[in-house]
Motif scaffolding. Structure first.
Motif, PDB file in Angstrom:
ATOM      1  N   PHE A 220      -8.669  -6.926   0.818  1.00  0.00           N
ATOM      2  CA  PHE A 220      -8.899  -6.535  -0.265  1.00  0.00           C
ATOM      3  C   PHE A 220      -8.549  -4.776  -0.183  1.00  0.00           C
ATOM      4  CE2 PHE A 220     -12.064  -4.446  -3.371  1.00  0.00           C
ATOM      5  CZ  PHE A 220     -11.378  -5.063  -4.586  1.00  0.00           C
ATOM      6  N   MET A 221      -9.058  -4.397   0.761  1.00  0.00           N
ATOM      7  CA  MET A 221      -8.694  -2.706   0.848  1.00  0.00           C
ATOM      8  C   MET A 221      -7.322  -2.433   1.022  1.00  0.00           C
ATOM      9  SD  MET A 221      -9.530  -0.804   4.254  1.00  0.00           S
ATOM     10  CE  MET A 221      -7.983  -1.046   5.053  1.00  0.00           C
ATOM     11  N   LEU A 222      -6.470  -3.507   1.473  1.00  0.00           N
ATOM     12  CA  LEU A 222      -4.961  -3.190   1.572  1.00  0.00           C
ATOM     13  C   LEU A 222      -4.629  -3.197   0.006  1.00  0.00           C
ATOM     14  CD1 LEU A 222      -3.655  -5.171   4.551  1.00  0.00           C
ATOM     15  CD2 LEU A 222      -4.189  -2.770   4.304  1.00  0.00           C
ATOM     16  N   LEU A 223      -5.085  -3.770  -0.788  1.00  0.00           N
ATOM     17  CA  LEU A 223      -4.684  -4.046  -2.291  1.00  0.00           C
ATOM     18  C   LEU A 223      -4.920  -2.591  -3.017  1.00  0.00           C
ATOM     19  CD1 LEU A 223      -6.185  -7.262  -3.429  1.00  0.00           C
ATOM     20  CD2 LEU A 223      -3.823  -6.601  -3.159  1.00  0.00           C
ATOM     21  N   THR A 224      -5.826  -1.801  -2.355  1.00  0.00           N
ATOM     22  CA  THR A 224      -6.221  -0.615  -3.103  1.00  0.00           C
ATOM     23  C   THR A 224      -4.904   0.377  -2.859  1.00  0.00           C
ATOM     24  OG1 THR A 224      -7.061   0.558  -0.954  1.00  0.00           O
ATOM     25  CG2 THR A 224      -8.370  -0.717  -2.614  1.00  0.00           C
ATOM     26  N   LEU A 225      -3.943  -0.132  -2.036  1.00  0.00           N
ATOM     27  CA  LEU A 225      -2.817   0.878  -1.628  1.00  0.00           C
ATOM     28  C   LEU A 225      -1.896   0.657  -2.721  1.00  0.00           C
ATOM     29  CD1 LEU A 225      -2.121   0.255   2.166  1.00  0.00           C
ATOM     30  CD2 LEU A 225      -2.537   2.501   0.954  1.00  0.00           C
ATOM     31  N   PHE A 226      -2.060  -0.375  -3.475  1.00  0.00           N
ATOM     32  CA  PHE A 226      -0.883  -0.543  -4.338  1.00  0.00           C
ATOM     33  C   PHE A 226      -1.192  -0.159  -5.770  1.00  0.00           C
ATOM     34  CE2 PHE A 226      -0.966  -5.188  -2.338  1.00  0.00           C
ATOM     35  CZ  PHE A 226      -0.481  -4.448  -1.201  1.00  0.00           C
ATOM     36  N   ILE A 227      -2.439   0.786  -5.748  1.00  0.00           N
ATOM     37  CA  ILE A 227      -2.616   1.500  -7.246  1.00  0.00           C
ATOM     38  C   ILE A 227      -1.759   2.696  -7.273  1.00  0.00           C
ATOM     39  CG2 ILE A 227      -4.324   2.210  -8.668  1.00  0.00           C
ATOM     40  CD1 ILE A 227      -5.332  -0.276  -8.731  1.00  0.00           C
ATOM     41  N   PRO A 228      -0.975   3.041  -8.218  1.00  0.00           N
ATOM     42  CA  PRO A 228      -0.581   4.554  -8.276  1.00  0.00           C
ATOM     43  C   PRO A 228      -1.588   5.144  -8.489  1.00  0.00           C
ATOM     44  CG  PRO A 228       0.309   2.791  -9.914  1.00  0.00           C
ATOM     45  CD  PRO A 228      -0.628   2.075  -9.442  1.00  0.00           C
ATOM     46  N   PHE A 229      -1.217   6.609  -7.703  1.00  0.00           N
ATOM     47  CA  PHE A 229      -2.329   7.394  -7.883  1.00  0.00           C
ATOM     48  C   PHE A 229      -2.674   8.091  -9.311  1.00  0.00           C
ATOM     49  CE2 PHE A 229      -4.124  11.982  -7.109  1.00  0.00           C
ATOM     50  CZ  PHE A 229      -5.384  11.341  -6.498  1.00  0.00           C
ATOM     51  N   ALA A 230      -1.505   8.203  -9.944  1.00  0.00           N
ATOM     52  CA  ALA A 230      -1.632   8.660 -11.417  1.00  0.00           C
ATOM     53  C   ALA A 230      -2.795   7.853 -12.205  1.00  0.00           C
ATOM     54  CB  ALA A 230      -0.297   8.600 -12.148  1.00  0.00           C
ATOM     55  N   ALA A 231      -2.821   6.601 -11.808  1.00  0.00           N
ATOM     56  CA  ALA A 231      -3.864   5.928 -12.610  1.00  0.00           C
ATOM     57  C   ALA A 231      -5.276   5.972 -12.365  1.00  0.00           C
ATOM     58  CB  ALA A 231      -3.346   4.282 -12.552  1.00  0.00           C
ATOM     59  N   LEU A 232      -5.581   6.594 -11.098  1.00  0.00           N
ATOM     60  CA  LEU A 232      -6.622   6.884 -10.575  1.00  0.00           C
ATOM     61  C   LEU A 232      -7.334   8.487 -10.874  1.00  0.00           C
ATOM     62  CD1 LEU A 232      -6.706   4.973  -7.164  1.00  0.00           C
ATOM     63  CD2 LEU A 232      -7.191   4.087  -9.381  1.00  0.00           C
ATOM     64  N   MET A 233      -6.383   9.060 -11.361  1.00  0.00           N
ATOM     65  CA  MET A 233      -6.680  10.703 -11.304  1.00  0.00           C
ATOM     66  C   MET A 233      -7.776  10.909 -12.272  1.00  0.00           C
ATOM     67  SD  MET A 233      -3.510  12.797 -10.527  1.00  0.00           S
ATOM     68  CE  MET A 233      -2.734  12.448 -12.151  1.00  0.00           C
ATOM     69  N   ILE A 234      -8.065  10.288 -13.495  1.00  0.00           N
ATOM     70  CA  ILE A 234      -8.836  10.748 -14.486  1.00  0.00           C
ATOM     71  C   ILE A 234     -10.387  10.010 -14.012  1.00  0.00           C
ATOM     72  CG2 ILE A 234      -9.557  10.224 -17.026  1.00  0.00           C
ATOM     73  CD1 ILE A 234      -6.752  11.033 -17.692  1.00  0.00           C
TER      74      ILE A 234
END
Lengths: 423, 299, 274
Positions: free
Chosen positions: C111-125
């Motif tokens: 599951f943790m490896l899945l977090t790599l797949f999120i583009p950072f721009a989507a997490l910034m806010i």
């Protein structure tokens, strides 16, 4: 045990409060935080404004934070969208094209200044773009009033005089360009085929924009946009443009002496004048006209204005500072013109000495006077909230234009992309 | 019997130690990754502009299908991924193998030189590449002087060449980076295995194919997955080379650049931006699964 | 014999040609950067390919426009602290996941490896809101927190741990070492070339990090060097000579780290993995 813990806690709190008392004392010497870009232009000019204001308000200091333009926009948008208001400055610089986007997406985020500032002295198009629901929200700052910078020496070699450049149409411009190329081998202008700047200049000179007064897309039936696209197509087809890749390359086309003219905002003057060896070789004329109904020889590219955040702790001071300096101080405008080449949008400023002065670099022409005359003639348009989207759509279709696709088809494609983007 | 009895204790001992080792990392990832990810998942069901949002169900997913710009970004991203990752990893492996020879003269010079590109900062890199690949820049000049091309290549203004330039740039920047992983893994391989193989008369190529590559499999998998993620999230290069436009004609627009535009440049549409980002998630997850699967199969 | 030698000679010529060519391509842009740093802005724009005489002017320009010691201190502090923490936390986790396997942790790992797949721009806010609520906006802690638990580095350490000889651990256990002692006194020294590579990479990423620091850092006294250069480069008419001096200065520390750590590589190579 309990007692000692609480008393220790009390002491810690006391200490913390002591610190915060100090912080309050420091804050009483009001500090206005400003976000803007470009250290040699906006930052330096705001510093000058701060120093002037301090003479009468010694308790106010300015903390100017300097980021890249895209970075300021990104930080502003992040802070506004997340509602973390303590991350925001007191004053922020916003490019005019984006003003309505911020005002309308984040209602209540910016302070209305219409009760304090007298807007009648400013170029009307600047006031228009920061007006929402009858209230005006910003302090108009630098203008992107456009001009045509041309090489007098190349013109002369091709048998033209400076008078031949005054108040011409684009068709005439292309004709002159062809002859200059034939006689001197120089191209008429540098053109970045991935930048819609020239289209925007031409469209606004025709009194229209991507959107109508209500903010509805105005693409397919937009005579000015159509004429602008046609003109850019003709420029390319005539072979009188030198292609440039990106900003630096485009600047290089004229600093290296490869092209005979530059059509852009007044803020480029500093770059043109930086070529000391080209002194006396340049002249400035109004930009060519589209030759359609309602078309003028004046337009605008870029330019930006100051906005005060509603959440600002120093809101009153920030507004007062902007009003005292930017709306009233004529001498300030002379200073920033001389030092930074900044043409403000306060029309009264053009009566000052700096605006009257002839410029030796341009062979003694009163270029600033000319620019401020054109400034008053820039057509007002509604930049709307989707200018970036529309601009991206136009940019995406420019290569098709270059390949010779009919303009009506290009317009349809732009319209399709814009409609998909603004839902 | 004694062994069996000890089993429970060992398992508990294993468990406690296992959790202790991973706890700090999991705590931080939980707060700073998982929580924001769930948040953005929730946002992807919201529609509206800026702060005025409402629940929109699958409206954003429907919007994807009708958005020509999204389709363009998706196909560009796929093209970059399919072409660039294999080229780069193959090159990195070859270079690492060439460098993994202790008798090689100038070895540390070569290694340093090839690794250098990835230490540059974004700004430096974009300013440099734009000037080098300008129409009358040094690259076209050199190619013309060598009579490889007769007229300058329109690197940033032609849709095809713009893509090529982006691929060249990413490969330039990240080949050395991947090479270092291969090299350090090669150096962790026990030398005696090679010695034994050599004594058995296995050729250099055979040693590479049958010892190095299998021993490197975990690292190759690692670089494949990270390069896939990197390419599918491609942003820095296109953003800087095209001044944020993804031009010409959206030919270099990637999904990440589109997300960025939707979030920061256009009228803020966070819900839709989050939906586009989950498209990347799904793509990477599928590809990573395939890669894990492909490399495991041969065990 | 002779043909063997010929083949060897040919293959080493091919090796040198390949390495020489790739090295040249890799280094050339740096040479271009160095040339640019000695030229005036106009010469840079015009693509002048030779060294100029404006180096001192450009350096002076950079040092007068930028508070270099402060910016350097900010950047170095963030890069060093977050690199050390990242290495510590990620190698502990990588070791833990590999050495103490359990079904639950395996799931968590995946599951943790899945977090790599999120583009950072989507997490910034969301991240920005978290930092805002924690009162950490405009602090260096806010820059470091989201990067130190790196799924990427945990994955890297776990993959590398697979090459860690398990006999070493068994032997240490027989000698009565506790798990943390095995990790600290055996694993860490044995894996030092892995750590060296990780150090270089994390340091480099942290030093050049741009998007996130840009969002959370708000004032002149907290800014890092990439932010400063980016703002210099985005002026209406940037002084490219000064910008390139800035990029040279910004690149030097990462180069330095790489050169220093290279010795670690060599040491690791000289054979502690046995």
């Amino acid at each position: 045990m309990y007692y000692t813990v609480t008393s220790r806690l009390a002491r810690v709190i006391g200490l913390a409060m002591g610190v915060s008392v100090l912080a309050v004392a420091a804050a009483q010497a009001k500090e206005i935080t400003v976000w803007c870009w470009d250290p040699n232009f906006n930052v330096a000019i705001m510093k000058e404004a701060g120093e002037r204001y301090q003479k009468t308000h010694p308790d106010v200091t300015l903390n100017i934070v300097d980021f890249a333009k895209l970075d300021v926009e990104q930080k502003l948008q992040t802070a506004l969208s997340s509602g973390v208001t303590d991350a925001l400055p007191d004053i922020v610089l916003i490019e005019d094209y984006g003003a309505q986007k911020y005002l309308q997406s984040f209602p209540g985020a910016f302070a209305a200044l219409s009760d304090v500032v007298d807007y009648s002295g400013f170029a009307p198009y600047k006031v228009q773009l920061m007006t929402m629901d009858g209230k005006v929200y910003g302090m108009p700052f630098d203008s992107g009033v456009t001009g045509m910078y041309y090489r007098k020496d190349y013109l002369e070699q091709a048998g033209f005089k400076p008078e031949d450049m005054q108040g011409i149409t684009w068709d005439r411009y292309i004709e002159i360009g062809k002859q200059i190329e034939a006689k001197t081998g120089k191209k008429m202008m540098g053109l970045d085929p991935n930048d819609a700047g020239l289209i925007r200049i031409m469209m606004q000179s025709g009194g229209q924009w991507y959107f109508d007064a209500e903010g509805k897309p105005n693409i397919v039936g937009n005579a000015a946009l159509k004429a602008a696209l046609e003109t850019e197509g003709k420029l390319i087809a005539a072979g009188i443009t030198k292609p440039a890749t990106g900003w630096a390359d485009w600047v290089g086309t004229f600093t290296s002496g490869d092209v005979a003219s530059v059509i852009t905002g007044v803020w480029i003057t500093g770059t043109v004048k930086a070529q000391a060896d080209q002194s006396n070789k340049w002249g400035v004329a109004p930009i060519p006209s589209l030759g359609i109904e309602g078309a003028s020889n004046a337009s605008n590219l870029g330019g930006s204005s100051w906005y005060v955040l509603e959440s600002s702790a120093e809101k009153a001071e920030a507004i007062d500072m902007l009003n005292e300096i930017y709306a009233k101080d004529i001498d300030f405008y002379q200073k920033i013109l001389q030092d930074r080449g900044a043409v403000g949008s306060l029309l009264a400023a053009r009566g000052g000495a700096a605006y009257e002065a002839p410029d030796a670099f341009f062979g003694g022409e009163k270029v600033w006077q000319n620019f401020s005359d054109w400034l008053a003639k820039v057509p007002s348009v509604n930049y709307g909230v989707f200018t970036n989207e529309a601009d991206a759509a136009v940019t995406a279709q420019l290569p098709a234009l270059t390949k010779g696709t009919p303009v009506d088809e290009v317009l349809k494609a732009i319209d399709g992309e814009v409609s998909a983007q603004i839902q | 019997m004694a062994v069996l009895q000890a089993g429970g204790g060992v398992r508990r001992y294993y468990n406690i130690n296992g959790w202790l080792f991973v706890a700090p990392a999991l705590g931080l990832i939980g707060v700073f990754m998982v929580y924001p990810i769930l948040w953005s998942l929730w946002m992807s069901f919201q529609t509206g502009k800026g702060l005025t949002t409402k629940f929109g169900g699958f409206a954003n997913i429907i919007r994807l299908w009708n958005d020509p710009v999204f389709i363009k970004a998706l196909s560009n991203t796929t093209i970059f991924f399919v072409i660039q990752v294999p080229i780069m990893l193959f090159l990195a492996l070859i270079v690492a193998a060439a460098l993994n020879n202790p008798k090689l003269w100038g070895r540390s010079f070569f290694r340093t030189a090839i690794f250098l590109p990835c230490v540059t900062s974004l700004v430096a890199y974009s300013v440099l590449f734009k000037s080098m690949f300008a129409a009358d820049g040094v690259v076209n000049g050199a190619l013309q002087a060598l009579h490889i091309i007769s007229s300058p290549i329109p690197w940033l203004t032609d849709p095809f060449w713009a893509k090529v330039l982006i691929i060249i740039a990413i490969t330039w920047r990240w080949t050395g980076y991947n090479m270092i992983f291969y090299l350090s893994a090669m150096q962790n391989i026990d030398k005696s295995i090679y010695e034994a193989a050599r004594i058995d008369g296995i050729s250099a190529r055979g040693r590479f194919l049958y010892i190095t590559i299998p021993m490197l499999k975990p690292v190759i998998l690692f670089t494949m997955v990270t390069s896939t993620i990197g390419t599918l999230q491609l942003f820095d290069e296109v953003y800087n080379f095209t001044e944020g436009k993804g031009g010409p004609s959206n030919e270099t627009l990637t999904l990440s650049l589109y997300i960025y535009n939707l979030t920061f440049k256009f009228m803020p549409s966070f819900g839709y931006a989050a939906t586009v980002s989950y498209v990347i998630v799904v793509m990477v997850a599928l590809l990573a699964f395939l890669q894990f699967y492909a490399t495991r199969e041969r065990d | 014999m002779l043909s063997d030698r010929t083949t060897a000679l040919l293959s080493s010529i091919a090796t040198y040609l390949l390495l020489g060519f790739v090295s040249f391509l890799s280094v050339f842009p740096f040479l271009w950067m160095a040339i640019g740093a000695t030229n005036t802005s106009i010469d840079v724009i015009n693509g002048k390919p030779t060294f100029g005489s404006a180096l001192m002017t450009n350096i002076t320009g950079f040092f007068t426009q930028v508070d270099v010691p402060l910016v350097f201190w900010n950047t170095a502090k963030i890069a060093i602290v977050s690199t050390i923490l990242t290495l510590a936390i990620s190698s502990l986790a990588g070791y833990g996941f590999e050495m103490f396997r359990s079904r639950v942790r395996e799931r968590i790992y995946q599951f943790m490896l899945l977090t790599l797949f999120i583009p950072f721009a989507a997490l910034m806010i969301p991240l920005f809101i978290i930092m805002g609520r924690a009162g950490l906006i405009n602090t260096h802690i806010a820059v470091m927190l989201p990067v130190i638990a790196s799924a990427f580095m945990i994955f890297y350490f776990r993959q590398s741990t697979k090459a860690f000889p398990s006999e070493l651990r068994d032997a240490a256990k027989v000698d009565g070492l506790k798990e943390w002692q095995i990790f600290l006194f055996i694993y860490v020294p044995v894996m030092r070339s892995t750590y060296a590579a990780a150090f270089i990479i994390v340091f480099m990423l942290s030093w050049n990090n741009y998007l996130w620091p840009l969002i959370v850092l708000q004032s002149n006294d907290t800014k890092t060097i990439t932010l400063v250069i980016s703002s210099l480069a985005s002026a209406y008419y940037p002084d490219y000579g000064v910008v390139l001096v800035g990029t040279v200065i910004a690149t030097l520390p990462t180069l330095l780290v790489f050169f220093l750590m290279q010795k670690q590589f060599v040491q690791g190579m000289l054979g502690s993995v046995k």
